[in-house]
Structures are given as C-alpha cells and as structure tokens.
Design a protein around this motif. Structure first.
Motif, PDB file in Angstrom:
ATOM      1  N   ALA A  33       0.826  -1.207   0.000  1.00 46.08           N
ATOM      2  CA  ALA A  33       0.000   0.000   0.000  1.00 46.08           C
ATOM      3  C   ALA A  33       0.860   1.257   0.000  1.00 46.08           C
ATOM      4  CB  ALA A  33      -0.936   0.009   1.209  1.00 46.08           C
ATOM      5  N   ALA A  34       1.989   1.219   0.701  1.00 50.23           N
ATOM      6  CA  ALA A  34       2.885   2.380   0.738  1.00 50.23           C
ATOM      7  C   ALA A  34       3.514   2.617  -0.622  1.00 50.23           C
ATOM      8  CB  ALA A  34       3.966   2.164   1.790  1.00 50.23           C
ATOM      9  N   VAL A  35       3.838   1.542  -1.329  1.00 45.13           N
ATOM     10  CA  VAL A  35       4.410   1.666  -2.672  1.00 45.13           C
ATOM     11  C   VAL A  35       3.393   2.309  -3.608  1.00 45.13           C
ATOM     12  CG1 VAL A  35       5.263   0.381  -4.662  1.00 45.13           C
ATOM     13  CG2 VAL A  35       5.961  -0.292  -2.351  1.00 45.13           C
ATOM     14  N   LYS A  36       2.166   1.811  -3.599  1.00 45.38           N
ATOM     15  CA  LYS A  36       1.122   2.354  -4.467  1.00 45.38           C
ATOM     16  C   LYS A  36       0.871   3.829  -4.173  1.00 45.38           C
ATOM     17  CE  LYS A  36      -1.367  -2.064  -4.780  1.00 45.38           C
ATOM     18  NZ  LYS A  36      -2.635  -2.764  -4.435  1.00 45.38           N
ATOM     19  N   ALA A  37       0.762   4.153  -2.894  1.00 37.75           N
ATOM     20  CA  ALA A  37       0.474   5.539  -2.512  1.00 37.75           C
ATOM     21  C   ALA A  37       1.595   6.470  -2.945  1.00 37.75           C
ATOM     22  CB  ALA A  37       0.259   5.635  -0.999  1.00 37.75           C
ATOM     23  N   PHE A  38       2.848   6.007  -2.828  1.00 36.87           N
ATOM     24  CA  PHE A  38       3.977   6.849  -3.205  1.00 36.87           C
ATOM     25  C   PHE A  38       3.981   7.124  -4.701  1.00 36.87           C
ATOM     26  CE2 PHE A  38       8.471   7.320  -4.491  1.00 36.87           C
ATOM     27  CZ  PHE A  38       8.762   8.491  -3.809  1.00 36.87           C
ATOM     28  N   VAL A  39       3.697   6.107  -5.498  1.00 34.81           N
ATOM     29  CA  VAL A  39       3.660   6.297  -6.951  1.00 34.81           C
ATOM     30  C   VAL A  39       2.561   7.286  -7.323  1.00 34.81           C
ATOM     31  CG1 VAL A  39       3.242   5.174  -9.175  1.00 34.81           C
ATOM     32  CG2 VAL A  39       4.644   4.025  -7.438  1.00 34.81           C
ATOM     33  N   ILE A  40       1.373   7.090  -6.780  1.00 36.45           N
ATOM     34  CA  ILE A  40       0.253   7.991  -7.077  1.00 36.45           C
ATOM     35  C   ILE A  40       0.572   9.412  -6.636  1.00 36.45           C
ATOM     36  CG2 ILE A  40      -2.147   8.519  -6.553  1.00 36.45           C
ATOM     37  CD1 ILE A  40      -1.768   6.153  -8.427  1.00 36.45           C
ATOM     38  N   ASP A  41       1.109   9.569  -5.422  1.00 35.80           N
ATOM     39  CA  ASP A  41       1.444  10.905  -4.923  1.00 35.80           C
ATOM     40  C   ASP A  41       2.506  11.565  -5.798  1.00 35.80           C
ATOM     41  OD1 ASP A  41      -0.342  10.625  -2.849  1.00 35.80           O
ATOM     42  OD2 ASP A  41       1.183  10.143  -1.334  1.00 35.80           O
ATOM     43  N   SER A  42       3.465  10.792  -6.298  1.00 33.89           N
ATOM     44  CA  SER A  42       4.519  11.342  -7.150  1.00 33.89           C
ATOM     45  C   SER A  42       3.944  11.888  -8.447  1.00 33.89           C
ATOM     46  CB  SER A  42       5.575  10.270  -7.452  1.00 33.89           C
ATOM     47  OG  SER A  42       6.231   9.845  -6.271  1.00 33.89           O
ATOM     48  N   VAL A  43       3.014  11.148  -9.046  1.00 35.66           N
ATOM     49  CA  VAL A  43       2.395  11.602 -10.291  1.00 35.66           C
ATOM     50  C   VAL A  43       1.579  12.867 -10.047  1.00 35.66           C
ATOM     51  CG1 VAL A  43       0.756  11.003 -12.112  1.00 35.66           C
ATOM     52  CG2 VAL A  43       2.363   9.283 -11.263  1.00 35.66           C
ATOM     53  N   VAL A  44       0.861  12.904  -8.930  1.00 31.38           N
ATOM     54  CA  VAL A  44       0.076  14.102  -8.592  1.00 31.38           C
ATOM     55  C   VAL A  44       1.000  15.295  -8.362  1.00 31.38           C
ATOM     56  CG1 VAL A  44      -1.439  15.143  -6.858  1.00 31.38           C
ATOM     57  CG2 VAL A  44      -1.868  12.810  -7.651  1.00 31.38           C
ATOM     58  N   ASN A  45       2.087  15.092  -7.620  1.00 29.57           N
ATOM     59  CA  ASN A  45       3.019  16.191  -7.339  1.00 29.57           C
ATOM     60  C   ASN A  45       3.702  16.694  -8.611  1.00 29.57           C
ATOM     61  OD1 ASN A  45       2.529  16.153  -4.576  1.00 29.57           O
ATOM     62  ND2 ASN A  45       4.162  14.677  -4.155  1.00 29.57           N
ATOM     63  N   ALA A  46       3.967  15.785  -9.544  1.00 24.91           N
ATOM     64  CA  ALA A  46       4.586  16.200 -10.802  1.00 24.91           C
ATOM     65  C   ALA A  46       3.622  17.008 -11.652  1.00 24.91           C
ATOM     66  CB  ALA A  46       5.062  14.967 -11.576  1.00 24.91           C
ATOM     67  N   GLY A  47       2.344  16.651 -11.609  1.00 25.52           N
ATOM     68  CA  GLY A  47       1.324  17.390 -12.345  1.00 25.52           C
ATOM     69  C   GLY A  47       1.665  17.532 -13.812  1.00 25.52           C
ATOM     70  N   GLY A  48       1.573  18.762 -14.307  1.00 23.16           N
ATOM     71  CA  GLY A  48       1.871  19.023 -15.709  1.00 23.16           C
ATOM     72  C   GLY A  48       3.328  19.306 -15.985  1.00 23.16           C
ATOM     73  N   LYS A  49       4.163  19.313 -14.946  1.00 22.74           N
ATOM     74  CA  LYS A  49       5.574  19.677 -15.125  1.00 22.74           C
ATOM     75  C   LYS A  49       6.361  18.655 -15.931  1.00 22.74           C
ATOM     76  CE  LYS A  49       5.885  20.187 -10.667  1.00 22.74           C
ATOM     77  NZ  LYS A  49       6.428  20.399  -9.300  1.00 22.74           N
ATOM     78  N   THR A  50       5.852  17.424 -16.024  1.00 21.39           N
ATOM     79  CA  THR A  50       6.539  16.385 -16.800  1.00 21.39           C
ATOM     80  C   THR A  50       6.043  16.328 -18.244  1.00 21.39           C
ATOM     81  OG1 THR A  50       4.930  14.799 -15.971  1.00 21.39           O
ATOM     82  CG2 THR A  50       7.023  14.897 -14.847  1.00 21.39           C
ATOM     83  N   CYS A  51       5.202  17.281 -18.654  1.00 18.09           N
ATOM     84  CA  CYS A  51       4.612  17.288 -19.999  1.00 18.09           C
ATOM     85  C   CYS A  51       3.911  15.963 -20.305  1.00 18.09           C
ATOM     86  CB  CYS A  51       5.656  17.583 -21.071  1.00 18.09           C
ATOM     87  SG  CYS A  51       6.330  19.250 -20.987  1.00 18.09           S
ATOM     88  N   PRO A  52       2.919  15.590 -19.482  1.00 19.11           N
ATOM     89  CA  PRO A  52       2.207  14.337 -19.740  1.00 19.11           C
ATOM     90  C   PRO A  52       1.389  14.413 -21.020  1.00 19.11           C
ATOM     91  CG  PRO A  52       1.144  15.576 -17.958  1.00 19.11           C
ATOM     92  CD  PRO A  52       2.413  16.306 -18.299  1.00 19.11           C
ATOM     93  N   PRO A  53       1.052  13.205 -21.574  1.00 19.70           N
ATOM     94  CA  PRO A  53       1.134  11.876 -20.974  1.00 19.70           C
ATOM     95  C   PRO A  53       2.565  11.356 -20.863  1.00 19.70           C
ATOM     96  CG  PRO A  53       0.350  11.713 -23.236  1.00 19.70           C
ATOM     97  CD  PRO A  53       0.373  13.174 -22.908  1.00 19.70           C
ATOM     98  N   THR A  54       2.815  10.631 -19.787  1.00 21.33           N
ATOM     99  CA  THR A  54       4.159  10.193 -19.443  1.00 21.33           C
ATOM    100  C   THR A  54       4.266   8.674 -19.474  1.00 21.33           C
ATOM    101  OG1 THR A  54       3.635  10.021 -17.081  1.00 21.33           O
ATOM    102  CG2 THR A  54       4.406  12.161 -17.871  1.00 21.33           C
ATOM    103  N   VAL A  55       5.498   8.213 -19.414  1.00 19.17           N
ATOM    104  CA  VAL A  55       5.779   6.835 -19.024  1.00 19.17           C
ATOM    105  C   VAL A  55       6.311   6.914 -17.601  1.00 19.17           C
ATOM    106  CG1 VAL A  55       7.051   4.720 -19.502  1.00 19.17           C
ATOM    107  CG2 VAL A  55       6.396   6.224 -21.396  1.00 19.17           C
ATOM    108  N   VAL A  56       5.590   6.324 -16.662  1.00 20.12           N
ATOM    109  CA  VAL A  56       5.970   6.389 -15.252  1.00 20.12           C
ATOM    110  C   VAL A  56       6.817   5.169 -14.922  1.00 20.12           C
ATOM    111  CG1 VAL A  56       5.163   6.550 -12.876  1.00 20.12           C
ATOM    112  CG2 VAL A  56       3.833   7.607 -14.713  1.00 20.12           C
ATOM    113  N   GLY A  57       8.089   5.396 -14.684  1.00 20.27           N
ATOM    114  CA  GLY A  57       8.987   4.310 -14.319  1.00 20.27           C
ATOM    115  C   GLY A  57       9.058   4.172 -12.816  1.00 20.27           C
ATOM    116  N   VAL A  58       8.917   2.951 -12.322  1.00 22.00           N
ATOM    117  CA  VAL A  58       8.931   2.680 -10.886  1.00 22.00           C
ATOM    118  C   VAL A  58       9.987   1.620 -10.590  1.00 22.00           C
ATOM    119  CG1 VAL A  58       7.591   1.900  -8.888  1.00 22.00           C
ATOM    120  CG2 VAL A  58       6.474   3.210 -10.707  1.00 22.00           C
ATOM    121  N   GLY A  59      10.853   1.913  -9.635  1.00 20.05           N
ATOM    122  CA  GLY A  59      11.805   0.934  -9.130  1.00 20.05           C
ATOM    123  C   GLY A  59      11.395   0.518  -7.737  1.00 20.05           C
ATOM    124  N   ILE A  60      11.455  -0.762  -7.458  1.00 22.50           N
ATOM    125  CA  ILE A  60      11.109  -1.269  -6.135  1.00 22.50           C
ATOM    126  C   ILE A  60      12.206  -2.216  -5.685  1.00 22.50           C
ATOM    127  CG2 ILE A  60       9.397  -2.473  -4.717  1.00 22.50           C
ATOM    128  CD1 ILE A  60       7.307  -1.866  -6.852  1.00 22.50           C
TER     129      ILE A  60
END
Length: 291
Positions: free
Chosen positions: A167-194
């Motif tokens: 659950a912490a992993v999922k929440a962190f990924v979602i929060d990261s995308v929200v915090n990035a907002g439009g600054k990453t020029c979405p649509p993006t490819v979201v890379g996740v390392g675990i």
C-alpha cells in the motif's frame, strides 16, 4: 568480434541526432491508444497538437523538443565481443560532442556550481555511460536516451517501511504523479523501481521509464502491479500537459530487485510524452539502427 571504435564514435553521434528527431513507433502507438480513449474535448485537442508536432518535426527533420536533455548511453556488451572499455567510453563521449557541435544542437549541460556551458553536451561524468553485459553472442548494443529536465526534475525516492506493505508503494507512486502534475509534460511513461538499495532503486526506475510500451515486468507480481497502477494513474485526471483528462500516462512500468529485510525502497522516474530513445547494434553482419 572486435569493435571498431571510430564506428562507435560515429554511432554515438548519430544516435543523439536520431533520438532528438524521430519518436519510437511504440510511443506513436501509445498516442493512438490514448486518443481513442480520451473523453475530454480539451485533452483530445492537446493530444492532436502533440501528434501534429511529431509529424511536423519528422517531416522537416527538426527536433521533437527544444530540450536536448542530458545524454545517456546504455551499453550492453555481449559474449565474444572484444573492446577496450576505457576507449569505448572515450569514443562515445567524442561522438556526443560531435553531434552537438556539428549538427548543431543546443547544449543543455552545465557545470553544477558555476553553471558554465561548454556547448558540447559533455561535462564531468556526462554523457552518462552505463555499461552492462549479456550472453547475447557477438553483439554490442548502445541505447541512447536524451533525458529532458522536465521529466528528470520529477524524480522521487522513498525508503518505505516494510510493515507498510505494498500500500505504501502504491500511494507513493500515485502521490509522485500528482506532485509532478503538468511539469513532466504528460502523458508520461511512469517508471517505478522497487527494492535494492537507494541508488539501485532509482536506476531501476529509470530503466523502467525507458522500456518500450507494451513490454511487461518480468516478475509476475510486478506485471500485475503495472496494470493496476496504470489504471489508477489515468483516473487521477491530470491529463495531457496537466490540463485535465484521462490521458495522464501511456503506462506505468516497474522494475524490481531484491532488498534488505528491514527496508523497501521505491523510486519514480518519468519520461515525458516525447519519450525519445535510439538504439545501435553492432554484430558481425554490420551496424543497424532502431529503438
């Protein structure tokens, strides 16, 4: 197979130029899929403008984006390949510099303290060159990625507590995308390392971000999590350029590594909608270019 270093230098030059001008087919296919599913008119218009920009850039042999990024070369050396590692890195660096000077390209690379720009796209430890090995016989593979600052500035690492679970992993990924907002020029490819260590985890996230669309995590648990997070991210409503819509990400990609019993690192690294990359393969049959 002995590697011809002048050919590597020329390929390093060509890869930088190709990556900046030609978008990989899988990313173009990603635009087509998002266009079919996008429900908001404004987002549809933004996607159409992005597609038109790609077409115009390729037709006129112009840059897909003015940001030439930080040049990254991922080198994989197969079995039976004979090459001087130090000379190989020097050849790649020279090719990168030549691309910038001869094309010419805007150099985005500066000294981190003085901010001086040598106008070569090179500097201390740049281009970033990663060298790995494979059992692929008689093959040298070079993948070039120009990593723009819009996506790279939105890189995140959390040393999660194992007791928090997935659950912490999922929440962190979602929060990261929200915090990035439009600054990453979405649509993006979201890379996740675990997993892994902090540095390995971030490297895994970047490796995931540059994987071709349609590829899946080799670990079945990671592959299932990719599907779940891709759907969740596209329900956030961030949308193209952060202006709202269903098309926040082409996909969420995950790469995993074993880790320590008392920690669970998770990192996020993104590619912008202009997810650029170019590949060169040296084999006994010659040199071929691709993505």
């Amino acid at each position: 197979m002995k590697i011809d270093l002048p050919a590597v230098e020329e390929a390093a030059k060509e890869l930088y130029i190709r990556a900046l001008k030609m978008l990989p087919p899988d990313i173009k296919g990603g635009f087509a899929r998002l266009t079919e599913t996008e429900s908001r008119p404004r987002a549809q218009g933004i996607l159409a403008t992005m597609v038109q920009n790609i077409q115009v850039a390729e037709e006129n042999e112009n840059l897909l984006c003015q940001d030439t990024g930080v040049p990254i070369y991922n080198v994989t050396i197969g079995s039976g390949v004979e090459v001087d590692g130090h000379a190989l890195k020097a050849a790649i660096r020279k090719g990168c510099e030549r691309a910038t000077r001869e094309h010419p390209l805007r150099s985005s690379v500066v000294h981190p303290i003085t901010r001086k720009n040598e106008h070569t796209s090179c500097g201390a430890e740049v281009p970033v060159i990663h060298i790995d090995f494979s059992d692929q016989p008689q093959e040298l593979d070079i993948l070039m990625v120009p990593k723009g600052s819009g996506s790279e500035n939105n890189s995140f690492l959390k040393m999660a507590i194992p007791a928090e679970g997935i659950a912490a992993v999922k929440a962190f990924v979602i929060d990261s995308v929200v915090n990035a907002g439009g600054k990453t020029c979405p649509p993006t490819v979201v890379g996740v390392g675990i997993g892994g260590t902090s540095d390995l985890c971030v490297a895994l996230a970047k490796r995931a971000a540059i994987r071709p669309l349609g590829s899946r995590c080799e670990d079945p648990e990671g592959a299932r999590l990719e599907e779940e997070l891709t759907a969740a991210v596209n329900r956030l409503g961030v949308g193209p350029q952060g202006l709202g819509g269903d098309s926040t990400a082409f996909a969420v990609h995950i790469e995993l590594a074993a880790t320590h019993i008392t920690m669970n690192p998770v990192a996020v690294n993104m590619q912008c909608h202009s997810a650029r990359r170019a590949r060169a393969r040296f084999t006994p049959d010659g040199l071929t270019y691709g993505y």
